[in-house]
Scaffold this active site. Structure first.
Site, short mmCIF file in Angstrom:
data_model
loop_
_atom_site.label_atom_id
_atom_site.label_comp_id
_atom_site.label_asym_id
_atom_site.label_seq_id
_atom_site.Cartn_x
_atom_site.Cartn_y
_atom_site.Cartn_z
N ALA A 210 0.83 -1.20 0.00
CA ALA A 210 0.00 0.00 0.00
C ALA A 210 0.86 1.25 0.00
O ALA A 210 1.94 1.28 0.61
CB ALA A 210 -0.92 0.01 1.23
N SER A 211 0.39 2.29 -0.69
CA SER A 211 1.07 3.58 -0.76
C SER A 211 2.47 3.40 -1.35
O SER A 211 2.61 2.82 -2.41
CB SER A 211 1.07 4.23 0.63
OG SER A 211 1.49 5.56 0.58
N MET A 212 3.54 3.86 -0.68
CA MET A 212 4.88 3.62 -1.21
C MET A 212 5.17 2.12 -1.30
O MET A 212 6.05 1.68 -2.03
CB MET A 212 5.93 4.33 -0.35
CG MET A 212 7.37 4.18 -0.84
SD MET A 212 8.50 5.14 0.20
CE MET A 212 9.90 4.02 0.28
N GLY B 28 3.45 0.35 -2.91
CA GLY B 28 3.16 0.10 -4.31
C GLY B 28 4.38 0.17 -5.19
O GLY B 28 4.32 -0.17 -6.38
N HIS C 267 -5.51 9.19 -2.90
CA HIS C 267 -4.42 8.22 -2.71
C HIS C 267 -4.91 6.99 -1.96
O HIS C 267 -5.55 7.09 -0.91
CB HIS C 267 -3.30 8.92 -1.92
CG HIS C 267 -2.12 8.08 -1.62
ND1 HIS C 267 -1.36 7.47 -2.60
CD2 HIS C 267 -1.54 7.74 -0.44
CE1 HIS C 267 -0.37 6.80 -2.03
NE2 HIS C 267 -0.47 6.94 -0.73
#
Length: 393
Positions: A224-226, A228, A371
């Site tokens: 998830a998020s970074m 990714g 986001h």
């Protein structure tokens, strides 16, 4: 989604939206979020901490009274919300990790979540890693496929309950969540971020391999998020990952840094190599709310100076040089059109993939344009869950 509170501070608005999003899986209640936000002075980190801490303490106290009286369901509900509120309380204080409020709220986040986990039959685990351990949780499913999950730049392993673990367990998946280096449970052991994330995911897969009820041929990885970016990096070099979810997709952290220098990577590198780079970064923090938070947090989780953090992101955290093209497993990339940090990056990652691939573009009309689809967690988890079910069917 347009801000309807904290409209002058992108970071405060997004973190409030993040709280609203976690309502979907029990991490908040609408009235608690609204009344807390109304007590907070915009862009004031102390006010943010005090507001969320007060709410967390109140909700936790009621949950603990319910537990003492034998009301386990009510206790679990309250403990889970309190854990998330404690996470929020210390979120903006990482520019000074020695501030005692940081570890105090974090300790309460973990303690309340673990009380919740005990009630909900979620197993706290410690994954052996380079002479120490990485904290995590194992959610036993119905004996089918397993999803390994981790957060990104700033989120905790406890938060992954809302970012997929609860939803995928509902669908029968086994789920293993963990904090890797640079993430909350590991950075407190002195483990800072590293770009070669396959060396982090590998020990998690080793831990899974020792569980007789885990099918090693049916293991997915979700970041998830970074995460990714980190999860795709791991999948490129770790053949035991049989399916990948980039939630949302990130191709190059250097793009985020270069944008501060007009998008010119060469200019960014030269400026960051200058002896006055740290002073410049602190100036940037004074001028921009996102930079103020990101640089302060980034300095802590990379174990460097402000300019050192930026140089690391610019040079080392990317999927270029053929890394994305190495990914061989089926891959799902999620995209949010109004992502204030990684706009356009999911599409770049998707374009570089040569494996079987799917891109899901969420939209504003769905309330899912932020986001990681914050504010539309049920929708996001339905589409991710459906893809995983199809992939492993």
């Amino acid at each position: 989604m347009r801000p309807f509170i904290f409209d002058e501070d992108t970071t405060f608005w997004y973190e409030t939206l993040r709280m609203f999003g976690h309502i979907a899986y029990g991490g908040a209640d609408f009235g608690e979020v609204v009344t807390t936000a109304q007590r907070i002075a915009e862009s004031d980190y102390d006010s943010w901490h005090d507001g969320w801490l007060a709410t967390a303490d109140r909700v936790a106290a009621e949950a603990e009274r319910s537990l003492e009286q034998g009301h386990r369901i009510s206790a679990a509900d309250g403990l889970l919300r309190a854990s998330n509120y404690y996470r929020a309380a210390e979120f903006f204080l990482h520019g000074d990790p020695e501030d005692p409020r940081v570890d105090a709220a974090y300790a309460r986040q973990v303690a309340t979540f673990r009380e919740f986990a005990k009630i909900r039959d979620i197993e706290p685990v410690e994954i052996p890693y380079e002479g120490t351990t990485l904290p995590g949780y194992f959610y036993r499913g119905d004996g089918g496929a397993t999803v390994v999950m981790h957060n990104g730049f700033d989120g905790s392993v406890e938060e992954m309950h809302f970012f997929g673990a609860a939803a995928l367990r509902e669908r029968g998946f086994n789920v293993l969540t963990f904090d890797g280096p640079g993430q909350p449970g590991a950075v407190r052991k002195g483990l800072v971020f590293r770009p070669d994330w396959e060396n982090v995911v590998g020990p998690a897969l080793d831990w899974l391999a020792a569980r007789p009820y885990v099918d090693r041929e049916r293991v997915a990885l979700l970041g998830a998020s970074m995460g990714g970016l980190l999860a795709p990096r791991a999948a490129a070099f770790e053949p035991r990952v049989r399916a990948l979810v980039a939630f949302d997709g990130v191709y190059d952290m250097g793009i985020v840094i270069a944008e501060r220098f007009g998008g010119d990577r060469k200019a960014a590198r030269e400026s960051l190599d200058d002896p006055g780079a740290d002073a410049f970064m602190r100036e940037l923090m004074e001028q921009d709310a996102v930079a103020r938070w990101a640089i302060g947090h980034g300095t802590w989780v990379t174990g460097t100076s402000p300019s050192g953090y930026a140089r690391a992101m610019l040079d080392d955290y990317h999927l270029g040089d053929g890394v994305a093209e190495r990914i061989a497993c089926p891959t799902l990339v999620c995209s949010a059109p109004d992502d204030f940090t990684f706009k356009g990056q999911p599409e770049t990652l998707y374009a570089h993939l040569t494996c079987e691939k799917t891109l899901i573009e969420f939209g504003e009309a769905e309330g899912a344009d932020a986001h990681c689809q914050s504010g539309a967690q049920r929708l996001a988890m339905a589409r991710i869950g459906n893809w995983l079910e199809r992939t492993f069917r």
